[in-house]
Design a protein around this motif. Sequence first.
Motif, short mmCIF file in Angstrom:
data_model
loop_
_atom_site.label_atom_id
_atom_site.label_comp_id
_atom_site.label_asym_id
_atom_site.label_seq_id
_atom_site.Cartn_x
_atom_site.Cartn_y
_atom_site.Cartn_z
N PHE A 171 0.84 -1.20 0.00
CA PHE A 171 0.00 0.00 0.00
C PHE A 171 0.87 1.26 0.00
O PHE A 171 0.67 2.17 -0.80
CB PHE A 171 -0.90 -0.02 1.24
N GLY A 172 1.85 1.27 0.92
CA GLY A 172 2.70 2.45 1.05
C GLY A 172 3.61 2.64 -0.15
O GLY A 172 3.77 3.75 -0.67
N TYR A 182 -9.26 -1.66 2.63
CA TYR A 182 -7.87 -2.10 2.72
C TYR A 182 -7.45 -2.17 4.19
O TYR A 182 -6.86 -3.14 4.66
CB TYR A 182 -6.96 -1.12 1.95
N SER A 188 -0.98 3.22 -2.92
CA SER A 188 -1.56 4.52 -2.53
C SER A 188 -0.90 5.66 -3.30
O SER A 188 -1.09 6.82 -2.98
CB SER A 188 -1.37 4.73 -1.01
N ARG A 189 -0.13 5.32 -4.32
CA ARG A 189 0.59 6.37 -5.08
C ARG A 189 -0.08 6.59 -6.45
O ARG A 189 -0.88 5.77 -6.89
CB ARG A 189 2.04 5.95 -5.25
N GLN A 249 -5.42 8.56 -3.46
CA GLN A 249 -6.48 9.53 -3.08
C GLN A 249 -7.86 8.87 -3.06
O GLN A 249 -8.84 9.46 -3.51
CB GLN A 249 -6.48 10.72 -4.05
N GLN A 250 -7.93 7.65 -2.56
CA GLN A 250 -9.21 6.94 -2.50
C GLN A 250 -9.51 6.54 -1.06
O GLN A 250 -9.40 5.36 -0.70
CB GLN A 250 -9.17 5.67 -3.38
N PRO A 251 -9.89 7.48 -0.22
CA PRO A 251 -10.08 7.16 1.20
C PRO A 251 -11.14 6.09 1.45
O PRO A 251 -10.97 5.25 2.34
CB PRO A 251 -10.49 8.48 1.84
N GLU A 252 -12.21 6.08 0.66
CA GLU A 252 -13.25 5.07 0.92
C GLU A 252 -12.73 3.67 0.65
O GLU A 252 -12.93 2.74 1.42
CB GLU A 252 -14.50 5.35 0.07
N ALA A 265 -9.73 2.81 0.81
CA ALA A 265 -8.71 2.50 1.82
C ALA A 265 -9.33 1.94 3.09
O ALA A 265 -8.66 1.27 3.87
CB ALA A 265 -7.88 3.74 2.13
N ARG A 266 -10.59 2.22 3.31
CA ARG A 266 -11.25 1.64 4.50
C ARG A 266 -11.27 0.11 4.39
O ARG A 266 -11.01 -0.60 5.35
CB ARG A 266 -12.68 2.15 4.65
N PHE A 307 -5.46 2.96 -5.12
CA PHE A 307 -5.87 3.58 -3.86
C PHE A 307 -5.37 5.02 -3.75
O PHE A 307 -5.52 5.63 -2.69
CB PHE A 307 -5.38 2.74 -2.67
#
Lengths: 276, 716
Positions: free
Chosen positions: B528-529, B549, B533-534, B541-544, B546-547, B539
């Motif tokens: 992810f990191g 995840y 998330s890049r 800028q996808q906070p929803e 990411a929940r 993911f």
Amino acid sequence: MALIEAGHLFSQHSLNTYLRCKRRFWLKYIAQQPWPMPEQENLSEYQAHLARGRTFHQWVARALLGVDADLLGQAAAACGDEALLAWWLAFGRFDLSIVPEGLREVELPLIVPLGEYRLYARYDLVAFSPSGEAVIVDWKTLERLPSWRVMRERVQTRVYLYVLASAGHIVTGGAPLDPSRLEMIYWFAPFEEMFRIPYSRREFQAHRQALLRLVEEIAASPPEAFVPTENPRECAFCNYRSLCGRQEAPRDPSLNWLDEEIDFALDLDEAIEMTY
Amino acid sequence: MAPFDDLAQELTPEQRRVVSFAREGGASLLVRGLPGTGKTTALVRRLAAMVSEGRRPYEILVLVPQRAPGDRFERALSVLQAPTRGGAEIVTFYSLSRRGVALFWPLVAAQAGFAHPEREPVFLTLETAQYYMWRIVEPLIREQGYFNDLAIPRGRLLSQLIDNLNKSALVGFDHTDIYARLRGAWVGAQDRLHRFWQAQDCATRFRAFCLEHNLLDFSLTTEVYCRYLLANLVYRRYVQARYRHLIVDNLEENVPVAQDFIAWMLTWCQSAVLALDERGGHRIFLGADAEGALEVGQRCQETLSLSRLLKPTEHLLAFVDAVNANIGARAAPAAPQGEAHRATVVSGGGETRYWISMLRWVAEQVAALVAQGTAPGEIALIAPYVSDVMRFAVEEELARYDIPVHLLRPATPLRDDPIVRGLLILLCLAHPHWALEFGGEPYALSEEDVALALKVALAGLDPLRARYLALEAWRGEGLLPLADSAPARLWERVGFQVREPYETLRSWLETYRQGPPEPLDILLSRLFGDLLSRPGFGFYQQPEAARAYGRLVESTRKFREAVMSDGEDPTRVAREYVQLVLRGVASAEYLLDWPRPPRPDAVILGPAYAYITRDMRSEYQFWLDLGSDGWLNRPNQPLTHPYVLSRRWPIGRPWRDVEEEEARRETLARVLTGLAARCNRGLYLAFSELGLDGAEQRGRLQMAIVTVLARIKRYA
Ligand code: SF4
């Protein structure tokens, strides 16, 4: 709609986070946004440190609650974790006689109103003497020893002393406590070092004003006010850094979020349960 | 403000009595009444009053059967201008047990029979308990043919086996008596006895395994607490010094051992107020014991009945009383003062032949109510259970009127979340040697699987393009390099912006494969990191998203902590986890995963059971699918039995059809009364001649309702 409603529960962690980075405060405490990025390069070590801190707190709580010392000693000897065992042995040398012998409360959570909001503190140990003295003891398992001055200025110190001065009488069932008879002790297990921080009426008044101003400022902030910190060094160990575009933040090991995470995990543990 | 209604409401004289009831001298009060008569409000106000008085709130224990009702107490405390102790006293019996066992573990570990009392315990989640049970059961199925004639999904098999253990702990009988109890009640074919014996054997082995490895599932935690910790003098002194006042809500929904604990507290605490919902006991499948609750309640020095109901509710209850009488339920009328013919009941029966036209009628009625000013959140659509088909159909019908739906449902299994499923497939691609097996059969990934993983991992892929990429990228093992070898038109069709992220992902997984294996939670976090998330990945800028995840990472971490021993190869544990979740084992609920409160702008859709046990209330209720037998049937549980594994059923007494029939009728009556008591204004009854499957529907409930409606019509 207000992001933060009346009755919102602030804690030393959330306030400290706000002061270090408003955006992290918003993400972590308001949006409760998971962002499962590793806080540190060596995530296993980081998690092991979190787990060790929790176990140590648990053992100390057991000892203070009167569980047989032999049983605890056996568990410590069998744990197979040298660092944890060393902390435990160090705790055995902690001179408990420096705290009052009257009422002793272990793992005590207290909540006080602060304006329209609430402030929460969870104490590892609070000891009250019949004559009105009260001492807070907080066990620390930090990897680095901060200075006395840093600890005195910590949000935790202010919140813990302020909450106890405001609500300690609820625990004792007696008269309100005199702030000048309160003291906070930080004891660092890895270093067997102790910092004693006295309190005063003047500080109590000043902290009350400052804390109230702070929570009112937070509560009155519109969403766009929760901006990323201007100090990018805060970002190096923050799990939100890819969300904020701060992956390349300069590393400063003194600015990790580990201590906060240990306490946060302890709090969260209370709330977790299974539905059956 | 809505959340704090409890503190704003004008109280009746009875409620005021509850609030001011004595605080000292061992006083105890039982408060009885139907749902909606204001018992919880009275308890909340009592708590608030005691805290405001500064009466050492530190010493008040509020016991609730599940977390949701506890929120009302927490919310009330949150607005009080009084110093209060933290929310820890508003607890369920399980959370009290778990905390007690964790904190005082060394006091009881050896006595309870744990092989390593000097080591810390590991508390199991539902997931990890199912995993260990599976490890025990699977070889027995494979090698000894256990349960070979049972055609039920693995998840349900495991949950019934675990359920037996849980029942033994919650009811307070020895877990080795499961077989004797089930056998003693069985009147059918003999081969079932064999299965009961196998279920017992699995329970016994599971318990022995837990004791050997310091594992505490729900049942063992409860048992250790009740049998050993509550008998320990150090702990008893701690509890007695700590709690002096007791407030109990929904006593009837709590389990026998919790009721024992309450009975014990009644003997020494300074004050106690217990509230009991008449006609409750809905959580019987979770061990609730309404009769036991009454017995405990009767130990209180005083009893107070709250009876004030809203008039429309009273009439609806009278209507339901008539229906209940018609189906042959024995319970006395809940609302003898009510008049059934004055109840606001709108029937859609008779006109609707097809299932979908029933939903259309419902949507029309909902839209009309909303147009007249009712907030959608004040309308509840209630069915015996809510299938995905029903959910989609309801959402679609209501979408025509721009009305959103809030679904009440228990935790979704992790694998039902496409994001989680995609990530699990990605993990399989990172470990191509895994050779997954489901039920002894090898499980091979399909192109759809790989397409889903790519869609989840890479930004900007729709299902069609993901499928196209999967076709080229995967030949049965890991992902293939496509930079040079891909057909010319591949990136044209898939999108050139996907090319670089795809290659980066592929080579990241390749590098991972060549390094030392990592535990899943750590692998997922790094993935992810480092990548996902890049920019360019799924993911970013996808906070929803990411929940989901985050939920998966949390679940894998707990699994590792419970399952992996020191020095063990993490890939074995990782493989087991992926198999377990892809097989559909339910995920443990945890804090961030708790259902959010319903939105006021969305109509509620849920099973009757979920609606009642969350103690919801609505202005209008729609009862759907009234012709379905689902209203009367209970889940098929061939290896356990909620009535037999209870304190009410003596060992050896047979459970015959007549008992089964009666239990069903009484349960249905309790559900209908529970629903009507939570309806403020009007009830809409929705039938269709044909069910979802096209079969004729003539359920007993429908017949009873039609008969009662006809009688009312004549009367009116
Ligand atoms: S990455 Fe930096 S700016 Fe973003 S939340 Fe963390 S500390 Fe704040």
